[in-house]
Design a protein around this motif. Structure first.
Motif, mmCIF file in Angstrom:
data_model
loop_
_atom_site.group_PDB
_atom_site.id
_atom_site.type_symbol
_atom_site.label_atom_id
_atom_site.label_comp_id
_atom_site.label_asym_id
_atom_site.label_seq_id
_atom_site.Cartn_x
_atom_site.Cartn_y
_atom_site.Cartn_z
ATOM 1 N N THR A 96 -1.517 69.155 -39.549
ATOM 2 C CA THR A 96 -2.684 69.812 -38.965
ATOM 3 C C THR A 96 -3.475 68.792 -38.140
ATOM 4 O O THR A 96 -3.297 67.569 -38.307
ATOM 5 C CB THR A 96 -3.585 70.383 -40.053
ATOM 6 N N PRO A 97 -4.378 69.241 -37.275
ATOM 7 C CA PRO A 97 -5.228 68.291 -36.552
ATOM 8 C C PRO A 97 -6.017 67.368 -37.478
ATOM 9 O O PRO A 97 -6.209 66.188 -37.167
ATOM 10 C CB PRO A 97 -6.149 69.209 -35.738
ATOM 11 N N VAL A 98 -6.457 67.887 -38.618
ATOM 12 C CA VAL A 98 -7.181 67.052 -39.580
ATOM 13 C C VAL A 98 -6.263 65.971 -40.145
ATOM 14 O O VAL A 98 -6.663 64.801 -40.296
ATOM 15 C CB VAL A 98 -7.774 67.908 -40.713
ATOM 16 N N GLU A 99 -5.030 66.337 -40.460
ATOM 17 C CA GLU A 99 -4.076 65.362 -40.988
ATOM 18 C C GLU A 99 -3.695 64.322 -39.935
ATOM 19 O O GLU A 99 -3.463 63.153 -40.265
ATOM 20 C CB GLU A 99 -2.839 66.078 -41.512
ATOM 21 N N ILE A 100 -3.622 64.742 -38.679
ATOM 22 C CA ILE A 100 -3.361 63.780 -37.605
ATOM 23 C C ILE A 100 -4.483 62.743 -37.558
ATOM 24 O O ILE A 100 -4.238 61.538 -37.423
ATOM 25 C CB ILE A 100 -3.220 64.494 -36.254
ATOM 26 N N GLN A 101 -5.726 63.197 -37.681
ATOM 27 C CA GLN A 101 -6.853 62.271 -37.715
ATOM 28 C C GLN A 101 -6.750 61.337 -38.914
ATOM 29 O O GLN A 101 -6.995 60.128 -38.805
ATOM 30 C CB GLN A 101 -8.167 63.059 -37.774
ATOM 31 N N GLN A 102 -6.404 61.894 -40.062
ATOM 32 C CA GLN A 102 -6.260 61.083 -41.265
ATOM 33 C C GLN A 102 -5.174 60.041 -41.082
ATOM 34 O O GLN A 102 -5.331 58.866 -41.463
ATOM 35 C CB GLN A 102 -5.943 61.978 -42.472
ATOM 36 N N LEU A 103 -4.040 60.454 -40.488
ATOM 37 C CA LEU A 103 -2.931 59.548 -40.244
ATOM 38 C C LEU A 103 -3.359 58.410 -39.310
ATOM 39 O O LEU A 103 -3.043 57.249 -39.547
ATOM 40 C CB LEU A 103 -1.775 60.323 -39.634
ATOM 41 N N MET A 104 -4.089 58.758 -38.267
ATOM 42 C CA MET A 104 -4.530 57.755 -37.298
ATOM 43 C C MET A 104 -5.457 56.739 -37.945
ATOM 44 O O MET A 104 -5.450 55.554 -37.584
ATOM 45 C CB MET A 104 -5.231 58.445 -36.131
ATOM 46 N N ASN A 105 -6.258 57.180 -38.914
ATOM 47 C CA ASN A 105 -7.258 56.306 -39.513
ATOM 48 C C ASN A 105 -6.753 55.527 -40.723
ATOM 49 O O ASN A 105 -7.523 54.783 -41.324
ATOM 50 C CB ASN A 105 -8.485 57.133 -39.909
#
Length: 333
Positions: A323-332
């Motif tokens: 999900t977009p939220v998980e993509i953000q989490q992955l990036m961080n």
């Protein structure tokens, strides 16, 4: 910064690592402090902690001891001053960032208890990961699936945090990493969707293409184009389609790139630095050529061509769309 009464006790980041400082009774302005050895990374959540057991100050980073110092001068100074968060009591020093889950105990927690706290507060792992290459001194897969890479010419270098031997540099001429096909990397394992992601630092634009992650040439991939655009390709019953969405890399700067496909909705999209592009619709995923084709990093998976010129790190492959939220989490992370 967390400080009490003019730095009677302090937990802060100084100059770029975790630090804990104490003033003791009878010492006037004298202090005792311990500093960590791990640089605090910008833009991601981390846990820092400090304990004093009456003889030793210990600072922790992400649940692990990171530095110690002796402190046997007696009890800490008493104070009626305020407890302040994000601001140094005795001056104009302010913290820039986010702070959460602050805890204060009237005893020194053990290393095991600090680790337990970290485990409670750490982000839950993202499910569906079938390959993960942090490049910590090698190209081994740390997902637990054994999809280790064979390094051909690429050399270890610093990652985006400055850690040595923690990313791979590719010369754009003949370097690459090859991962053999397996059940977890087969096309059949991605029929409900996929996510591919990596941190990259482009050093020079390729003559035509520079592959970052490639499965079966164009079954699915992320690559750079000769004008420094980022492009993703996907093979379906309609043939091979590629999209760019106006995402450009800047030479000699780190960027986070990702692509996802959701078989249920057909949604196929790219991300640059966590920002999603416009979506396209792909109704299926089919092998582009042999279904047992390899995965490659930094080069084409079929031919000796399309070499990436730059640095690649933290390559991840999932067998589902994040999900977009998980993509953000992955990036961080």
């Amino acid at each position: 910064e967390l400080t009490q009464g003019g730095s009677v006790y302090t937990l802060d980041i100084y100059p770029g690592t975790v630090r804990s400082l104490y003033r003791y009774q009878g010492g006037g302005t004298a202090t005792r402090e311990a500093e960590g050895s791990t640089d605090i990374a910008a833009g991601q959540w981390q846990q820092i902690a400090a304990t004093w057991d009456g003889s030793t100050i210990t600072v922790y980073y992400n649940g692990q001891p990171d530095g110690t110092a002796p402190f046997t001068d007696g009890p800490i100074m008493t104070s009626t001053g305020n407890l302040e968060i994000g601001h140094y009591t005795g001056g104009g020093t302010y913290f820039s960032g986010s702070i959460d889950d602050i805890r204060i105990y009237s005893r020194a927690l053990s290393p095991a208890e600090i680790q337990q706290l970290y485990a409670q507060e750490a982000p839950a792992p993202i499910q569906g990961q079938v390959a993960y290459y942090p490049f910590n001194g090698n190209a081994n897969d740390e997902s637990g699936n054994g999809n280790n890479g064979a390094v051909n010419g690429a050399t270890l270098t610093q990652d985006r945090f400055g850690n040595p031997s923690s990313a791979y540099s590719f010369d754009g001429v003949d370097d690459g990493i090859v991962i053999s096909n397996s059940s977890s990397l087969s096309v059949q394992n991605f029929q409900t969707g996929y996510t591919i992601a990596a941190w990259v630092k482009l050093m020079a634009a390729p003559p035509l293409y520079g592959e970052i992650i490639n499965k079966g040439q164009d079954c699915f991939n992320i690559r750079t184009v000769n004008d420094q655009r980022v492009e993703a390709c996907h093979s379906s019953s309609e043939g091979v389609s590629c999209q760019t969405r106006g995402f450009y890399l800047v030479t000699n700067e780190w960027a986070f790139v990702a692509a996802t496909w959701d078989a249920n909705t057909g949604d196929w999209r790219m991300y640059l630095d966590g920002v999603p592009g416009y979506s396209s619709t792909m109704t299926s995923l089919l092998p582009y050529g042999p279904s047992d084709s390899t995965v490659t990093i930094g080069r084409d998976s079929w031919y000796d061509r399309w070499y990436f010129n730059g640095v690649i790190d933290d390559v991840r492959i999932f067998n589902r769309p994040l999900t977009p939220v998980e993509i953000q989490q992955l990036m961080n992370q």
